[in-house]
Design a protein around this motif. Sequence first.
Motif, short mmCIF file in Angstrom:
data_model
loop_
_atom_site.label_atom_id
_atom_site.label_comp_id
_atom_site.label_asym_id
_atom_site.label_seq_id
_atom_site.Cartn_x
_atom_site.Cartn_y
_atom_site.Cartn_z
N ASP A 74 -43.79 14.99 -7.90
CA ASP A 74 -42.45 15.57 -7.98
C ASP A 74 -42.31 16.77 -7.05
O ASP A 74 -41.27 16.95 -6.40
N LEU A 77 -41.89 15.45 -3.51
CA LEU A 77 -40.61 14.80 -3.29
C LEU A 77 -39.48 15.82 -3.16
O LEU A 77 -38.57 15.66 -2.34
N GLU A 78 -39.54 16.86 -3.96
CA GLU A 78 -38.51 17.90 -3.87
C GLU A 78 -38.54 18.57 -2.50
O GLU A 78 -37.48 18.78 -1.87
N ARG A 79 -39.72 18.90 -2.02
CA ARG A 79 -39.84 19.53 -0.69
C ARG A 79 -39.43 18.55 0.40
O ARG A 79 -38.77 18.92 1.38
N ALA A 81 -37.35 16.01 0.26
CA ALA A 81 -35.90 15.81 0.28
C ALA A 81 -35.20 16.94 1.02
O ALA A 81 -34.25 16.72 1.77
N ARG A 86 -35.91 10.41 3.69
CA ARG A 86 -35.15 9.40 2.96
C ARG A 86 -36.06 8.30 2.43
O ARG A 86 -35.68 7.56 1.53
N ALA A 118 -37.62 8.73 -8.03
CA ALA A 118 -37.47 9.47 -6.77
C ALA A 118 -36.11 9.23 -6.12
O ALA A 118 -35.51 10.15 -5.57
N GLU A 119 -35.63 8.00 -6.18
CA GLU A 119 -34.34 7.73 -5.53
C GLU A 119 -33.20 8.40 -6.29
O GLU A 119 -32.30 9.00 -5.68
N ARG A 121 -33.39 11.05 -8.33
CA ARG A 121 -33.48 12.51 -8.34
C ARG A 121 -33.44 13.13 -6.96
O ARG A 121 -32.90 14.23 -6.78
N TYR A 122 -34.03 12.43 -5.97
CA TYR A 122 -34.21 13.06 -4.66
C TYR A 122 -33.60 12.27 -3.51
O TYR A 122 -33.63 12.73 -2.36
#
Length: 329
Positions: A74, A77-79, A81, A86, A118-119, A121-122
Amino acid sequence: MPLPKAELHLHIEGTLEPELAFALAERNGVTLPYATTEELREAYRFSDLQSFLDLYYALMAVLRTPEDFTALADAYLERAAAQGVRHAEIFFDPQAHTARGVSMGTVVEGLAAALDRAEERYGISTRLIMCFLRDESAASALATLEAAKPYLDRITGVGLDSAEVGHPPAKFREVYEEAARLGLRRVAHAGEEGPAEYVREALDVLGVERIDHGLRCMEDPELVERLARERVPLTLCPLSNVRLRVIDELGRHPLREMLDAGLLVTVNSDDPAYFGGYVGDNYAAVREALSLSQEQVRVLARHSFEAAFLDDDEPRRARYLAEVETYTF
């Protein structure tokens, strides 16, 4: 808004930032040999690949539970995004975890809990690639693949990483043949510290579809011509190359020459917590250091989606490519 891009060379264990390492250590009762996050970050200075690997494996001790792996993914993925990613194809090293008593299921299920959302949320689609440690035995790699069989619905492909010198791709012929039989995609690190011949061997013996790193192909003009002709993707990691002393300084990175030679090169972050930047940081750094034009940067982003394992979802690939083409710098 950052340039849309795919990241194809990213070790999830290499996204362990000092702050998260300390948080997980406290949660799991692990004592780290550093007093503060600043002291640990200072340790992220390496003389070569092996000095990095020593710390990399030591810090994995904080990863114990599925929730730890979920938190790790997580955070990445946040970083990612925020830097325009993509689509991400994420490496993980199961042998580094099973060797210390953490099960394959703990790792895969923990990562999957983050990737599954992931899709939503990010805005990032994902694939998971299981890597074999090349400084371990071929038998260990085969056992790892066998242990992964219950989880192959979550795993897109296999890769080969860790210490390259003295561990040629051919050592893993059998496990790659079995991976191909199982329908898994195949990639391998080659030509980072090892010779250009390792790139050729990965292609011809292991049947890989992408080469991770591959810098030293430039020492072999015949190989360069082949890679360009066959459109074999190369997943370059510029800041990593500098931090591990593969090249002396970013301004001497061969990325521009590789583009000029018609190679399908991509830019990625490798182990961004350790190497000074995530994928967007790598794009920005090479653009400045190599004086790349906007169109050359756009080509790198286009390549990233062309090289992605999205064959099962061509409409998605087309959508991502359209985002690149309409992007305004």
